[in-house]
Design a protein around this motif. Structure first.
Motif, PDB file in Angstrom:
ATOM      1  N   ASP A 244      -6.413  29.858   6.946  1.00  8.63           N
ATOM      2  CA  ASP A 244      -6.138  28.265   7.554  1.00  8.63           C
ATOM      3  C   ASP A 244      -5.244  28.494   8.943  1.00  8.63           C
ATOM      4  O   ASP A 244      -4.839  27.799   9.781  1.00  8.63           O
TER       5      ASP A 244
ATOM      6  N   ASN B 214      -6.121  26.959  11.870  1.00  3.72           N
ATOM      7  CA  ASN B 214      -5.725  25.121  12.643  1.00  3.72           C
ATOM      8  C   ASN B 214      -4.977  25.449  13.819  1.00  3.72           C
ATOM      9  O   ASN B 214      -5.468  24.679  14.193  1.00  3.72           O
TER      10      ASN B 214
ATOM     11  N   ARG C 101      -8.761  18.319  10.972  1.00  2.00           N
ATOM     12  CA  ARG C 101      -7.950  18.370  10.341  1.00  2.00           C
ATOM     13  C   ARG C 101      -7.093  18.006  11.411  1.00  2.00           C
ATOM     14  O   ARG C 101      -5.905  17.207  11.270  1.00  2.00           O
TER      15      ARG C 101
ATOM     16  N   PRO D 188     -10.208  13.503   9.232  1.00  2.00           N
ATOM     17  CA  PRO D 188     -11.833  13.981   8.704  1.00  2.00           C
ATOM     18  C   PRO D 188     -12.383  12.668   8.411  1.00  2.00           C
ATOM     19  O   PRO D 188     -11.843  11.324   8.987  1.00  2.00           O
TER      20      PRO D 188
ATOM     21  N   GLU E 144      -6.833  19.497  -3.501  1.00  2.62           N
ATOM     22  CA  GLU E 144      -6.315  20.530  -2.318  1.00  2.62           C
ATOM     23  C   GLU E 144      -6.119  22.171  -2.514  1.00  2.62           C
ATOM     24  O   GLU E 144      -5.505  22.334  -1.796  1.00  2.62           O
TER      25      GLU E 144
ATOM     26  N   GLY F  54      -8.191  23.569   0.245  1.00  3.75           N
ATOM     27  CA  GLY F  54      -7.377  22.864   1.445  1.00  3.75           C
ATOM     28  C   GLY F  54      -7.998  20.562   1.264  1.00  3.75           C
ATOM     29  O   GLY F  54      -8.759  20.207   0.953  1.00  3.75           O
ATOM     30  N   LYS F  55      -8.042  20.427   2.637  1.00  8.00           N
ATOM     31  CA  LYS F  55      -7.556  19.161   2.948  1.00  8.00           C
ATOM     32  C   LYS F  55      -9.490  18.812   2.396  1.00  8.00           C
ATOM     33  O   LYS F  55      -9.631  18.876   3.947  1.00  8.00           O
ATOM     34  N   LYS F  56     -10.258  17.423   2.192  1.00  8.69           N
ATOM     35  CA  LYS F  56     -11.508  18.242   1.776  1.00  8.69           C
ATOM     36  C   LYS F  56     -12.372  16.530   1.889  1.00  8.69           C
ATOM     37  O   LYS F  56     -10.981  15.636   1.447  1.00  8.69           O
TER      38      LYS F  56
END
Length: 201
Positions: A11, A15, A73, A77, A140, A143-145
């Motif tokens: 990540d 990112n 992100r 999203p 999470e 990850g943030k979905k």
């Protein structure tokens, strides 16, 4: 199984690149569709016997799949982006066995079995996500979905490792396909057991 463990490693660089791409005006959906095109091109290359190119395009697909989430992100999203992302993932996943199935007649049956196992795994994954979302469950771990991601023995990382092994050892395609299909079926049983625990009230 390995996806959540790899997130802390992959990540940060994703990112960082994602922030640069977002700043340059690149959208997450553009990356999703570009990645899908590269992945399907990889399947076509395999079908035509250009397995080295197929491998390179598979890796490119996965890189863009990671970057579309990183851009999302930054920009925020969206439900539509989450929809396109999962559809693109499964279109890519089934295309690679299809490419090997076209490459050699002996690969047709194991490719069919593997695609069928992907469909079954995908149904269990999405059904779990729908019901978990209905109940307000969140996680999470991956990850943030855009929606709930349940864990399993066979996930994205394992799938890509198998695809890479198939490209590096195409003569072993049948054995790899049957073995991974079995792991996918075990994942369905695992996820079903998780559903019994989570949804039996």
């Amino acid at each position: 199984m390995l996806d959540a463990k790899l997130r802390p490693l992959i990540d940060p660089p994703l990112n960082a690149i994602g922030r640069t791409l977002a700043g340059a005006g690149v959208s997450a959906n553009a990356l999703t569709f570009t990645g899908l095109a590269l992945g399907l091109a990889g399947a076509a290359a395999i079908a035509l016997g250009h397995i080295g190119w197929g491998l390179a395009l598979i890796i490119a697909n996965r890189l863009l799949d990671g970057l579309d989430g990183a851009v999302a992100r930054v920009r925020g999203p969206s439900d539509l982006g989450g929809y396109f992302d999962i559809v693109a993932d499964f279109a890519f996943y089934v295309s690679i066995p299809l490419g090997f199935g076209i490459l050699a007649p002996a690969n047709a049956l194991p490719a069919l079995v593997l695609v069928a196992s992907f469909v079954l795994t995908g149904v269990s994954f999405l059904a779990f996500a729908v019901i978990a979302g209905k109940r307000g469950a969140t996680t999470e771990a991956h990850g943030k979905k855009s929606f709930f991601y349940s864990t399993g023995l066979a996930e994205g990382t394992e799938t890509i490792l198998v695809f890479i092994a198939m490209c590096l050892m195409p003569a072993w395609f049948a054995g790899l396909a049957y073995a991974y299909a079995a792991l996918c079926v075990l994942t369905v049983f695992q996820r079903s057991a998780m559903a019994v625990v989570a949804f039996s009230d």
